[in-house]
Design a protein around this motif. Structure first.
Motif, short mmCIF file in Angstrom:
data_model
loop_
_atom_site.label_atom_id
_atom_site.label_comp_id
_atom_site.label_asym_id
_atom_site.label_seq_id
_atom_site.Cartn_x
_atom_site.Cartn_y
_atom_site.Cartn_z
N ARG A 1 0.90 -1.62 -0.15
CA ARG A 1 -0.45 0.13 0.29
C ARG A 1 0.96 0.95 0.24
O ARG A 1 1.59 1.28 0.75
N GLY A 2 0.52 2.22 -0.37
CA GLY A 2 1.17 3.40 -0.76
C GLY A 2 0.71 4.65 1.18
O GLY A 2 -0.09 3.87 1.56
N ARG A 3 0.59 5.93 0.60
CA ARG A 3 0.83 6.48 2.03
C ARG A 3 -0.75 6.75 2.07
O ARG A 3 -1.05 6.48 2.79
N ALA A 4 -1.27 6.89 0.60
CA ALA A 4 -2.48 7.59 0.65
C ALA A 4 -4.01 6.76 0.03
O ALA A 4 -4.76 6.26 0.21
N TRP A 5 -3.12 5.08 -0.40
CA TRP A 5 -3.90 4.37 -1.47
C TRP A 5 -3.69 3.00 -0.41
O TRP A 5 -2.58 2.70 0.23
N GLY A 6 -4.67 2.76 0.18
CA GLY A 6 -5.16 1.28 0.24
C GLY A 6 -4.49 -0.50 -0.81
O GLY A 6 -3.21 0.24 -1.58
N PHE A 7 -3.91 -1.12 -0.10
CA PHE A 7 -3.42 -2.66 -0.43
C PHE A 7 -4.00 -2.66 -2.47
O PHE A 7 -5.12 -3.06 -2.51
N ARG A 8 -2.10 -3.22 -2.63
CA ARG A 8 -3.18 -3.23 -4.22
C ARG A 8 -1.68 -4.44 -5.21
O ARG A 8 -0.36 -4.39 -4.02
N PHE A 9 -2.08 -4.96 -6.31
CA PHE A 9 -1.30 -5.61 -6.27
C PHE A 9 -0.33 -4.71 -6.89
O PHE A 9 -0.56 -4.18 -8.15
N SER B 1 -2.08 6.71 8.44
CA SER B 1 -2.92 6.86 9.65
C SER B 1 -1.86 6.34 10.63
O SER B 1 -1.82 5.90 11.84
N GLY B 2 -0.48 6.02 9.67
CA GLY B 2 0.71 5.61 10.66
C GLY B 2 0.97 4.45 10.86
O GLY B 2 2.11 4.04 11.97
N ARG B 3 0.42 3.89 10.32
CA ARG B 3 1.13 2.07 9.99
C ARG B 3 2.06 1.99 9.08
O ARG B 3 2.45 2.51 8.28
N VAL B 4 3.37 1.51 9.48
CA VAL B 4 4.41 0.84 8.65
C VAL B 4 4.10 0.59 7.50
O VAL B 4 3.05 -1.32 7.50
N ILE B 5 4.08 0.58 6.15
CA ILE B 5 4.00 -0.05 5.21
C ILE B 5 4.50 -1.78 5.29
O ILE B 5 5.95 -1.77 5.14
N PRO B 6 3.70 -2.61 4.84
CA PRO B 6 4.08 -4.11 4.14
C PRO B 6 4.33 -4.49 2.98
O PRO B 6 2.85 -3.33 2.06
N HIS B 7 5.52 -5.01 2.30
CA HIS B 7 5.15 -5.40 1.07
C HIS B 7 5.38 -6.62 1.56
O HIS B 7 6.21 -8.09 2.23
N GLU B 8 4.63 -8.01 0.85
CA GLU B 8 3.89 -8.62 0.31
C GLU B 8 4.46 -9.00 -0.99
O GLU B 8 3.89 -8.70 -1.68
N PHE B 9 5.34 -10.49 -1.38
CA PHE B 9 5.45 -10.80 -1.98
C PHE B 9 5.38 -12.21 -2.62
O PHE B 9 5.66 -12.92 -1.54
N ARG C 1 8.29 3.58 6.16
CA ARG C 1 7.60 4.32 5.96
C ARG C 1 6.38 4.00 5.91
O ARG C 1 5.92 2.82 6.70
N LYS C 2 5.29 5.10 6.38
CA LYS C 2 3.82 4.43 7.30
C LYS C 2 3.05 5.21 6.25
O LYS C 2 3.30 5.96 5.33
N ASP C 3 1.72 5.14 6.17
CA ASP C 3 0.26 5.60 5.45
C ASP C 3 -0.29 6.36 6.24
O ASP C 3 0.77 6.51 7.33
N THR D 1 2.59 8.59 -4.70
CA THR D 1 1.40 9.59 -5.03
C THR D 1 -0.69 9.31 -4.18
O THR D 1 -0.48 8.14 -3.72
N PRO D 2 -1.36 10.23 -4.27
CA PRO D 2 -2.50 10.32 -4.14
C PRO D 2 -3.09 8.83 -5.02
O PRO D 2 -4.55 9.19 -3.50
N ARG D 3 -3.31 8.18 -5.59
CA ARG D 3 -3.59 7.18 -6.15
C ARG D 3 -2.68 5.70 -6.41
O ARG D 3 -1.70 6.31 -7.02
N PRO D 4 -3.14 4.40 -6.11
CA PRO D 4 -2.43 3.90 -6.54
C PRO D 4 -2.13 3.70 -8.46
O PRO D 4 -2.91 3.82 -9.46
N PRO D 5 -0.96 3.16 -8.62
CA PRO D 5 -0.94 3.38 -10.01
C PRO D 5 -1.18 2.14 -11.34
O PRO D 5 -2.27 1.61 -9.73
N LEU D 6 -1.96 2.84 -12.43
CA LEU D 6 -2.31 1.43 -12.55
C LEU D 6 -2.38 0.32 -12.87
O LEU D 6 -0.95 0.14 -13.67
#
Length: 111
Positions: A8-16, A64-72, A60-62, A106-111
């Motif tokens: 997830r990014g600073r302002a956008w939720g979990f995405r592939f 809401s203050g949560r550490v950004i996770p990366h899942e692979f 880095r945190k979103d 970025t304010p929106r997730p990449p497409l």
């Protein structure tokens, strides 16, 4: 490398951000993480795949203050080299670090 990457990014939720060539990576992702648990960092082998979860290496945190996770989900020859979250960090993170730096605020997730 054969790789699925969800985060997830600073302002956008979990995405592939990488789909490993699948039109829908969710079934592959769910199968790999099915028995991986919910620890903040994990390295779980599922058949020929590795489910890898790491906290953002730069802390880095979103918004809401949560550490950004990366899942692979990694498969192929590189999966055989990953035996721990530290291995995954060393082998996988360098391949995506620049892209995440580019998109995470970025304010929106990449497409």
């Amino acid at each position: 490398m054969s790789l699925i990457w969800a985060t997830r990014g600073r302002a956008w939720g979990f995405r592939f951000l990488l789909t490993g060539g699948f039109s829908d990576p969710l079934p592959e992702y769910e199968a790999a993480f099915a028995d991986a648990g919910d620890a903040p960092e994990t390295c779980h082998r599922a058949g020929g795949r590795v489910a890898l979860r790491i906290a953002d290496p730069l802390g880095r945190k979103d918004q809401s203050g949560r550490v950004i996770p990366h899942e692979f989900v990694v498969w192929g020859p590189q999966a055989a080299e990953i035996h721990s979250a530290a291995d995954g960090l060393a082998l996988v993170w360098p391949q995506v670090a620049e892209e995440f730096e580019r998109v995470w605020e970025t304010p929106r997730p990449p497409l």
